[in-house]
Scaffold this active site. Structure first.
Site, PDB file in Angstrom:
ATOM      1  N   ALA A   1     -44.298 -22.799 -40.797  1.00  0.00           N
ATOM      2  CA  ALA A   1     -44.425 -23.753 -41.911  1.00  0.00           C
ATOM      3  C   ALA A   1     -43.768 -25.096 -41.608  1.00  0.00           C
ATOM      4  O   ALA A   1     -44.184 -26.136 -42.135  1.00  0.00           O
ATOM      5  CB  ALA A   1     -43.843 -23.151 -43.176  1.00  0.00           C
TER       6      ALA A   1
ATOM      7  N   GLU B   1     -47.735 -25.988 -28.506  1.00  0.00           N
ATOM      8  CA  GLU B   1     -47.597 -25.437 -29.865  1.00  0.00           C
ATOM      9  C   GLU B   1     -48.682 -24.382 -30.098  1.00  0.00           C
ATOM     10  O   GLU B   1     -49.843 -24.602 -29.730  1.00  0.00           O
ATOM     11  CB  GLU B   1     -47.711 -26.576 -30.887  1.00  0.00           C
ATOM     12  CG  GLU B   1     -47.607 -26.097 -32.328  1.00  0.00           C
ATOM     13  CD  GLU B   1     -47.412 -27.254 -33.309  1.00  0.00           C
ATOM     14  OE1 GLU B   1     -46.564 -28.131 -33.069  1.00  0.00           O
ATOM     15  OE2 GLU B   1     -48.136 -27.261 -34.325  1.00  0.00           O
TER      16      GLU B   1
ATOM     17  N   PRO C   1     -40.076 -19.971 -39.163  1.00  0.00           N
ATOM     18  CA  PRO C   1     -39.814 -19.133 -40.324  1.00  0.00           C
ATOM     19  C   PRO C   1     -40.944 -18.155 -40.661  1.00  0.00           C
ATOM     20  O   PRO C   1     -42.125 -18.488 -40.518  1.00  0.00           O
ATOM     21  CB  PRO C   1     -39.638 -20.149 -41.463  1.00  0.00           C
ATOM     22  CG  PRO C   1     -40.297 -21.392 -40.980  1.00  0.00           C
ATOM     23  CD  PRO C   1     -40.121 -21.401 -39.495  1.00  0.00           C
ATOM     24  N   ASN C   2     -40.528 -16.990 -41.071  1.00  0.00           N
ATOM     25  CA  ASN C   2     -41.408 -15.905 -41.545  1.00  0.00           C
ATOM     26  C   ASN C   2     -42.179 -15.214 -40.425  1.00  0.00           C
ATOM     27  O   ASN C   2     -42.885 -14.236 -40.684  1.00  0.00           O
ATOM     28  CB  ASN C   2     -42.390 -16.410 -42.624  1.00  0.00           C
ATOM     29  CG  ASN C   2     -41.662 -16.912 -43.850  1.00  0.00           C
ATOM     30  OD1 ASN C   2     -40.829 -16.183 -44.397  1.00  0.00           O
ATOM     31  ND2 ASN C   2     -41.906 -18.134 -44.258  1.00  0.00           N
TER      32      ASN C   2
ATOM     33  N   ARG D   1     -57.677 -23.553 -43.103  1.00  0.00           N
ATOM     34  CA  ARG D   1     -56.870 -23.063 -44.222  1.00  0.00           C
ATOM     35  C   ARG D   1     -56.620 -24.181 -45.248  1.00  0.00           C
ATOM     36  O   ARG D   1     -57.337 -25.169 -45.275  1.00  0.00           O
ATOM     37  CB  ARG D   1     -55.581 -22.459 -43.659  1.00  0.00           C
ATOM     38  CG  ARG D   1     -55.884 -21.287 -42.703  1.00  0.00           C
ATOM     39  CD  ARG D   1     -54.641 -20.579 -42.253  1.00  0.00           C
ATOM     40  NE  ARG D   1     -53.949 -19.963 -43.391  1.00  0.00           N
ATOM     41  CZ  ARG D   1     -52.698 -19.480 -43.293  1.00  0.00           C
ATOM     42  NH1 ARG D   1     -52.037 -19.551 -42.137  1.00  0.00           N
ATOM     43  NH2 ARG D   1     -52.125 -18.928 -44.349  1.00  0.00           N
TER      44      ARG D   1
ATOM     45  N   ASN E   1     -44.032 -21.937 -31.968  1.00  0.00           N
ATOM     46  CA  ASN E   1     -44.797 -21.846 -33.208  1.00  0.00           C
ATOM     47  C   ASN E   1     -43.819 -22.228 -34.315  1.00  0.00           C
ATOM     48  O   ASN E   1     -43.039 -21.390 -34.767  1.00  0.00           O
ATOM     49  CB  ASN E   1     -45.346 -20.432 -33.423  1.00  0.00           C
ATOM     50  CG  ASN E   1     -46.200 -20.350 -34.683  1.00  0.00           C
ATOM     51  OD1 ASN E   1     -46.201 -21.276 -35.504  1.00  0.00           O
ATOM     52  ND2 ASN E   1     -46.913 -19.251 -34.851  1.00  0.00           N
TER      53      ASN E   1
HETATM   54  C1  DQA Z   1     -48.665 -20.412 -38.715  1.00  0.00           C
HETATM   55  C2  DQA Z   1     -49.454 -21.287 -39.701  1.00  0.00           C
HETATM   56  C3  DQA Z   1     -48.516 -21.940 -40.697  1.00  0.00           C
HETATM   57  O1  DQA Z   1     -49.265 -22.737 -41.616  1.00  0.00           O
HETATM   58  C4  DQA Z   1     -47.765 -20.899 -41.488  1.00  0.00           C
HETATM   59  O2  DQA Z   1     -46.837 -21.506 -42.351  1.00  0.00           O
HETATM   60  C5  DQA Z   1     -47.109 -19.873 -40.626  1.00  0.00           C
HETATM   61  C6  DQA Z   1     -47.790 -19.415 -39.416  1.00  0.00           C
HETATM   62  C7  DQA Z   1     -49.592 -19.631 -37.743  1.00  0.00           C
HETATM   63  O3  DQA Z   1     -49.077 -19.151 -36.744  1.00  0.00           O
HETATM   64  O4  DQA Z   1     -50.769 -19.472 -38.020  1.00  0.00           O
HETATM   65  O5  DQA Z   1     -46.065 -19.355 -40.965  1.00  0.00           O
HETATM   66  O6  DQA Z   1     -47.867 -21.260 -37.909  1.00  0.00           O
END
Ligand code: DQA
Length: 158
Positions: free
Chosen positions: A76, A97, A9-10, A106, A73
């Site tokens: 989240a 991964e 996601p995202n 973080r 990847n």
């Molecule tokens: C992420 C790290 C995750 O914590 C985050 O929610 C992401 C991207 C990264 O590629 O750094 O969406 O997987």
């Protein structure tokens, strides 16, 4: 050799979202670069991105018998999804991964990846270059698996 590249996601928002963390490259740009270097090594990539956990589980299940390994990847979902972890364990394919950012640098809630327990290893914190590193690691693992399989077949045929 065929590899499924699965993006959570995202990640479709790369290039727009939090550039100070994820950089300026879009997901399409990252995939174009990966495709170019994979082609040079005779590796075929299948790209998939979803914001939905169940769709990612489906895509992992579909990988069985169709690809040699998974580069993922889970974004989240890495920190929350037992379902994705279980799907990766169920298909039992070589898996690497990748995280663009260094999850250990973080917020505390990002510092544990549930899904990583089903991967051979994790690459985190090297920006989009991490996908290239992940591909290198994964192609090496798949080559080793194939070599062992070929050896076993040869022994069985003796
Ligand atoms: C992420 C790290 C995750 O914590 C985050 O929610 C992401 C991207 C990264 O590629 O750094 O969406 O997987």
């Amino acid at each position: 050799m065929k590899i499924a590249v699965i993006q959570g996601p995202n990640l479709n928002m790369l290039g727009i979202r939090e550039q100070h963390i994820y950089g300026p490259m879009s997901l399409d740009q990252i995939h174009e670069q990966m495709k170019a270097s994979a082609e040079q090594n005779g590796v075929e990539l299948e790209f998939f991105q979803s914001n939905l956990e169940g769709e990612i589980v489906d895509r992992i299940q579909e990988s069985l018998g169709t690809v040699d390994g998974i580069l993922i990847n889970p974004a989240a979902f890495s920190h929350t999804s037992i379902a994705i972890k279980d799907a990766l364990s169920a298909v039992n394919l070589p898996t690497v991964e990748v995280h663009i950012s260094n999850i250990y640098k973080r917020e505390e809630f990002r510092q544990k990846s549930i899904t990583a327990a089903s991967a051979a290893g994790v690459i985190t914190g090297f920006g989009p270059f991490g996908y290239h590193m992940g591909l290198m690691a994964l192609t090496q693992i798949i080559s080793e698996v194939k070599a062992v399989e070929a050896q076993q077949q040869a022994q069985a045929a003796e």
